[in-house]
Motif scaffolding. Structure first.
Motif, PDB file in Angstrom:
ATOM      1  N   LEU A  87       0.910  -0.998  -0.040  1.00  0.00           N
ATOM      2  CA  LEU A  87      -0.114  -0.060  -0.045  1.00  0.00           C
ATOM      3  C   LEU A  87       1.040   1.247   0.066  1.00  0.00           C
ATOM      4  O   LEU A  87       0.565   2.118  -0.402  1.00  0.00           O
ATOM      5  CB  LEU A  87      -0.773  -0.013   1.210  1.00  0.00           C
ATOM      6  N   LEU A  88       2.205   1.164   0.659  1.00  0.00           N
ATOM      7  CA  LEU A  88       2.992   2.430   0.415  1.00  0.00           C
ATOM      8  C   LEU A  88       3.591   2.605  -0.998  1.00  0.00           C
ATOM      9  O   LEU A  88       3.255   3.633  -1.214  1.00  0.00           O
ATOM     10  CB  LEU A  88       4.231   1.973   1.492  1.00  0.00           C
ATOM     11  N   LEU A  89       3.825   1.400  -1.747  1.00  0.00           N
ATOM     12  CA  LEU A  89       4.122   1.735  -2.842  1.00  0.00           C
ATOM     13  C   LEU A  89       3.004   2.292  -3.724  1.00  0.00           C
ATOM     14  O   LEU A  89       3.195   2.972  -4.604  1.00  0.00           O
ATOM     15  CB  LEU A  89       4.612   0.282  -3.678  1.00  0.00           C
ATOM     16  N   LEU A  90       1.818   1.811  -3.596  1.00  0.00           N
ATOM     17  CA  LEU A  90       0.515   2.019  -4.177  1.00  0.00           C
ATOM     18  C   LEU A  90       0.224   3.638  -4.117  1.00  0.00           C
ATOM     19  O   LEU A  90       0.127   4.491  -5.015  1.00  0.00           O
ATOM     20  CB  LEU A  90      -0.478   1.313  -3.909  1.00  0.00           C
ATOM     21  N   ALA A  91       0.449   4.114  -2.788  1.00  0.00           N
ATOM     22  CA  ALA A  91      -0.042   5.497  -2.659  1.00  0.00           C
ATOM     23  C   ALA A  91       0.797   6.379  -3.294  1.00  0.00           C
ATOM     24  O   ALA A  91       0.434   7.305  -3.766  1.00  0.00           O
ATOM     25  CB  ALA A  91      -0.088   5.713  -1.035  1.00  0.00           C
ATOM     26  N   ASN A  92       2.246   5.962  -3.100  1.00  0.00           N
ATOM     27  CA  ASN A  92       3.097   6.954  -3.910  1.00  0.00           C
ATOM     28  C   ASN A  92       3.224   6.929  -5.315  1.00  0.00           C
ATOM     29  O   ASN A  92       3.555   7.822  -5.739  1.00  0.00           O
ATOM     30  CB  ASN A  92       4.870   6.460  -3.109  1.00  0.00           C
ATOM     31  N   PHE A  93       2.832   5.904  -5.798  1.00  0.00           N
ATOM     32  CA  PHE A  93       2.685   5.805  -7.137  1.00  0.00           C
ATOM     33  C   PHE A  93       1.471   6.673  -7.582  1.00  0.00           C
ATOM     34  O   PHE A  93       1.554   7.719  -8.795  1.00  0.00           O
ATOM     35  CB  PHE A  93       2.183   4.407  -7.643  1.00  0.00           C
ATOM     36  N   ILE A  94       0.398   6.761  -7.042  1.00  0.00           N
ATOM     37  CA  ILE A  94      -0.782   7.735  -7.303  1.00  0.00           C
ATOM     38  C   ILE A  94      -0.356   9.069  -7.123  1.00  0.00           C
ATOM     39  O   ILE A  94      -0.698  10.095  -7.883  1.00  0.00           O
ATOM     40  CB  ILE A  94      -1.911   7.314  -6.370  1.00  0.00           C
ATOM     41  N   ALA A 135      -0.334  15.654   2.256  1.00  0.00           N
ATOM     42  CA  ALA A 135      -1.339  14.606   2.337  1.00  0.00           C
ATOM     43  C   ALA A 135      -0.755  13.165   2.137  1.00  0.00           C
ATOM     44  O   ALA A 135      -0.934  12.314   2.955  1.00  0.00           O
ATOM     45  CB  ALA A 135      -2.574  14.749   1.566  1.00  0.00           C
ATOM     46  N   PHE A 136      -0.078  13.173   1.049  1.00  0.00           N
ATOM     47  CA  PHE A 136       0.459  11.726   0.831  1.00  0.00           C
ATOM     48  C   PHE A 136       1.801  11.329   1.815  1.00  0.00           C
ATOM     49  O   PHE A 136       2.092  10.197   1.857  1.00  0.00           O
ATOM     50  CB  PHE A 136       1.222  11.480  -0.550  1.00  0.00           C
ATOM     51  N   ALA A 137       2.652  12.192   2.407  1.00  0.00           N
ATOM     52  CA  ALA A 137       3.403  12.314   3.496  1.00  0.00           C
ATOM     53  C   ALA A 137       2.578  11.633   4.729  1.00  0.00           C
ATOM     54  O   ALA A 137       3.380  10.541   5.360  1.00  0.00           O
ATOM     55  CB  ALA A 137       4.063  13.583   3.985  1.00  0.00           C
ATOM     56  N   ALA A 138       1.474  12.067   5.113  1.00  0.00           N
ATOM     57  CA  ALA A 138       0.802  11.692   6.058  1.00  0.00           C
ATOM     58  C   ALA A 138       0.121  10.021   5.822  1.00  0.00           C
ATOM     59  O   ALA A 138       0.221   9.241   6.764  1.00  0.00           O
ATOM     60  CB  ALA A 138      -0.524  12.521   6.579  1.00  0.00           C
ATOM     61  N   VAL A 147      -7.371  16.398  -7.465  1.00  0.00           N
ATOM     62  CA  VAL A 147      -7.919  16.071  -6.142  1.00  0.00           C
ATOM     63  C   VAL A 147      -8.874  14.989  -6.005  1.00  0.00           C
ATOM     64  O   VAL A 147      -8.790  14.192  -5.064  1.00  0.00           O
ATOM     65  CB  VAL A 147      -8.636  17.348  -5.334  1.00  0.00           C
ATOM     66  N   SER A 148      -9.789  14.834  -7.104  1.00  0.00           N
ATOM     67  CA  SER A 148     -10.881  13.789  -6.838  1.00  0.00           C
ATOM     68  C   SER A 148      -9.884  12.539  -7.211  1.00  0.00           C
ATOM     69  O   SER A 148     -10.263  11.313  -6.684  1.00  0.00           O
ATOM     70  CB  SER A 148     -11.659  13.996  -8.030  1.00  0.00           C
ATOM     71  N   ALA A 149      -8.712  12.619  -8.074  1.00  0.00           N
ATOM     72  CA  ALA A 149      -7.944  11.219  -8.218  1.00  0.00           C
ATOM     73  C   ALA A 149      -7.405  11.039  -7.159  1.00  0.00           C
ATOM     74  O   ALA A 149      -7.263   9.853  -6.930  1.00  0.00           O
ATOM     75  CB  ALA A 149      -6.966  11.724  -9.402  1.00  0.00           C
ATOM     76  N   ALA A 150      -6.797  11.802  -6.404  1.00  0.00           N
ATOM     77  CA  ALA A 150      -5.933  11.543  -5.251  1.00  0.00           C
ATOM     78  C   ALA A 150      -6.861  11.015  -4.186  1.00  0.00           C
ATOM     79  O   ALA A 150      -6.564  10.037  -3.315  1.00  0.00           O
ATOM     80  CB  ALA A 150      -5.130  12.564  -4.603  1.00  0.00           C
ATOM     81  N   LEU A 151      -8.294  11.647  -4.058  1.00  0.00           N
ATOM     82  CA  LEU A 151      -9.253  11.023  -2.945  1.00  0.00           C
ATOM     83  C   LEU A 151      -9.579   9.757  -3.129  1.00  0.00           C
ATOM     84  O   LEU A 151      -9.580   8.756  -2.609  1.00  0.00           O
ATOM     85  CB  LEU A 151     -10.307  12.159  -2.653  1.00  0.00           C
ATOM     86  N   HIS A 152      -9.873   9.680  -4.534  1.00  0.00           N
ATOM     87  CA  HIS A 152     -10.787   8.342  -4.996  1.00  0.00           C
ATOM     88  C   HIS A 152      -9.762   7.052  -5.106  1.00  0.00           C
ATOM     89  O   HIS A 152      -9.863   5.966  -5.005  1.00  0.00           O
ATOM     90  CB  HIS A 152     -11.490   8.361  -6.065  1.00  0.00           C
ATOM     91  N   ALA A 177      -7.923   6.374 -10.278  1.00  0.00           N
ATOM     92  CA  ALA A 177      -7.098   7.352 -10.635  1.00  0.00           C
ATOM     93  C   ALA A 177      -7.005   7.580 -11.868  1.00  0.00           C
ATOM     94  O   ALA A 177      -6.988   8.796 -12.508  1.00  0.00           O
ATOM     95  CB  ALA A 177      -5.679   7.184  -9.944  1.00  0.00           C
ATOM     96  N   TYR A 178      -6.832   6.593 -12.887  1.00  0.00           N
ATOM     97  CA  TYR A 178      -6.693   6.528 -14.091  1.00  0.00           C
ATOM     98  C   TYR A 178      -7.959   7.297 -14.739  1.00  0.00           C
ATOM     99  O   TYR A 178      -8.036   8.069 -15.700  1.00  0.00           O
ATOM    100  CB  TYR A 178      -6.529   5.392 -14.976  1.00  0.00           C
TER     101      TYR A 178
END
Length: 526
Positions: free
Chosen positions: A77-84, A112-115, A238-243, A331-332
């Motif tokens: 999930l860490l790799l996924l979040a940073n890829f997004i 936000a992604f650091a958190a 923002v929508s892409a990062a949120l969803h 995101a895509y």
């Protein structure tokens, strides 16, 4: 090589540190350099995340490093979040070209992604809670990027209140778990529930139910879903990062504490009831929407509900696969929503042919045979207990049935052998990926109740019936009534919004003229 082992406890901390430094520098640098700094920070975080996952796969990295939890679940999930984060930053640099307050946007996005990275890696209840709250606060500022848009402000107001409610539930659960186990280490708490014969006390039952409630609120399940639909007023990144990233944290919370959740029958019943019904309703409501971003938002609510149901059934490997696939797709989809409009118009203009009863029955028979082949294949590589849960295979059978039956109503069309091959690939991909993700997680010695399995299977049958009525049975009066209620969202958000504003009023800025607003902001920032 001993000096390398001493670096292991520090490696996970590099990810949130890089993103936090990028956020600080982005507020001080000129706009072009701020975007370049953000790209470098997110790219560096991806590389470190990939390195950590590789070290974990080769068993060089222990599961716990100081305050960090470096289990395969956390590192995936860490790799996924940073890829997004990297993808959204690259897209935002072009999307927001010419907009005021770009540096503030990119700084908040990195913060936000650091958190998110801290929350995913944290092995301490206090650190997890602080990171979870920080994510919500940073996202609130991003959602208010256009503060004078009334719908965006109202949605952010509701999200702010519901986020505090979710955090309060999680905080109370954490306090109960700390008092019961006398430790704030998440790995030690979850390890205490490894034995299948463990029986929970009243305190632990309450903690499990509170965690389930926190996840339901965080994942925007009905009826507290309205803010997720209305935040499409915010910028598309923002929508892409949120969803694509942030909203999945409710699912991660339950995956993290799944050893406790799977021992609590009341918590599982709460999720299966609320998320199960909400997922079906959200999917049916989605079919009535015209706006692409609104359809995607309803899809997120439905997919999050389905993911929570999978966790409650003990299908943690399927839930992890669902989470990863949903994040990348959503995101895509949001970032490509402009092209999706044209594709949707072409699809709607294509002539549709409703399948006959014979085609539905033959498609159901073929899909059943394909799924049975997948079950046999999976039985050779996995535990038979997992195959005893029938509801996921029921859903897969219904999905393949729709694919085969409606092959003549699509814009491209195709032959039966071609669609059979595609359906076979779908079943094979589902079975194979499920086995792959199961290898990343510890075996779950939990068998869902037959009643829970039957309940979820019935919900999938209800979803299929609702889909058929909306796509092929709108000439029936009952179907028209259902479609009208679906279009209104069953009036759930109106009821929640009215009562929420009674408890905590929100001052609306009224209707504004976008061109006047943009000129005003340019004048302030020039």
């Amino acid at each position: 090589m001993m000096w390398i082992e001493h670096l292991f406890p520090w490696l996970p901390g590099l990810v949130p540190i890089a993103l936090a430094l990028g956020a600080v520098l982005s507020t001080r640098l000129p706009r072009p350099r701020a975007w370049r700094t953000a790209r470098l920070a997110t790219l560096g975080s991806i590389l470190v995340s990939a390195l950590l996952l590789l070290l974990s796969a080769t068993q060089w990295l222990p599961g716990v490093n100081g305050i960090w939890q470096t289990s395969p679940l956390a590192l995936i999930l860490l790799l996924l979040a940073n890829f997004i984060a990297f993808v959204v930053v690259r897209y935002s640099a072009t999307y927001l070209y010419g907009e005021p307050r770009q540096r503030r946007f990119v700084a908040l996005l990195q913060a936000a992604f650091a958190a998110v990275s801290v929350a995913v890696l944290s092995d301490h209840l206090v650190l997890f809670m602080l990171a979870w709250t920080s994510i919500s606060l940073a996202m609130h500022q991003l959602l208010m990027f256009y503060p004078a848009r009334p719908r965006a402000a109202l949605a952010a107001h509701k999200k702010f209140l519901f986020a505090r409610a979710a955090e309060l539930c999680a905080l109370m659960a954490f306090v109960l778990l700390y008092l019961h186990h006398d430790t704030a280490r998440i790995s030690e708490i979850t390890a205490a529930y490894g034995a299948p014969a463990s029986e929970l006390g009243a305190v632990e039952q309450w903690a499990a139910c509170l965690l389930a409630l926190a996840a339901l609120i965080k994942c925007a399940q009905l009826p507290l879903h309205g803010w997720l639909i209305q935040v499409v007023e915010a910028p598309t990144p923002v929508s892409a990062a949120l969803h694509g990233g942030v909203i999945n944290l409710g699912g991660y919370l339950l995956l993290l504490f799944s050893p406790l959740l799977l021992l609590s029958t009341p918590a599982q019943a709460l999720i299966l009831g609320v998320a199960g019904i909400g997922s079906v309703l959200a999917a049916l409501i989605m079919m009535t929407r015209v706006s692409i971003k609104v359809r995607l938002a309803w899809s997120t609510s439905a997919q999050m509900g389905l993911m929570l149901v999978e966790i409650a059934l003990g299908l943690v490997e399927l839930a992890l696969l669902h989470l990863v696939a949903h994040s990348c797709y959503k995101a895509y989809a949001f970032l490509g929503s402009g092209e999706a409009v044209q594709q949707d118009l072409l699809r709607r203009q294509a002539p549709g042919v409703s399948p006959t009863l014979k085609q539905w029955l033959s498609s159901a028979l073929l899909s059943s045979l394909l799924v049975m082949a997948g079950v046999v294949l999976a039985g050779r590589f996995t535990d038979a207990k997992v195959l005893a849960i029938n509801s996921p295979w029921v859903l897969l059978t219904l999905a393949v049935t729709v694919l085969l039956a409606e092959r003549r109503s699509t814009r491209t069309g195709g032959t039966l052998p071609g669609f059979l091959g595609l359906a076979g690939l779908v079943v094979l991909a589902y079975t194979g990926l499920k086995l792959v993700f199961a290898s990343f997680l510890s075996p779950v010695d939990h068998l869902a109740s037959p009643w829970a399995d039957l309940w979820v299977s019935a919900l999938f049958g209800l979803l299929f019936a609702g889909y058929w009525l909306q796509r092929h049975g709108l000439h029936y009066r009952g179907s028209q009534t259902l479609n009208r209620y679906c279009y209104a969202g069953f009036y759930l958000d109106e009821w929640v919004t009215r009562n929420t504003l009674k408890l905590w009023p929100h001052k609306s800025s009224g209707r504004t003229k976008p061109k006047t607003l943009q000129s005003a902001w340019r004048g302030r920032t020039s």
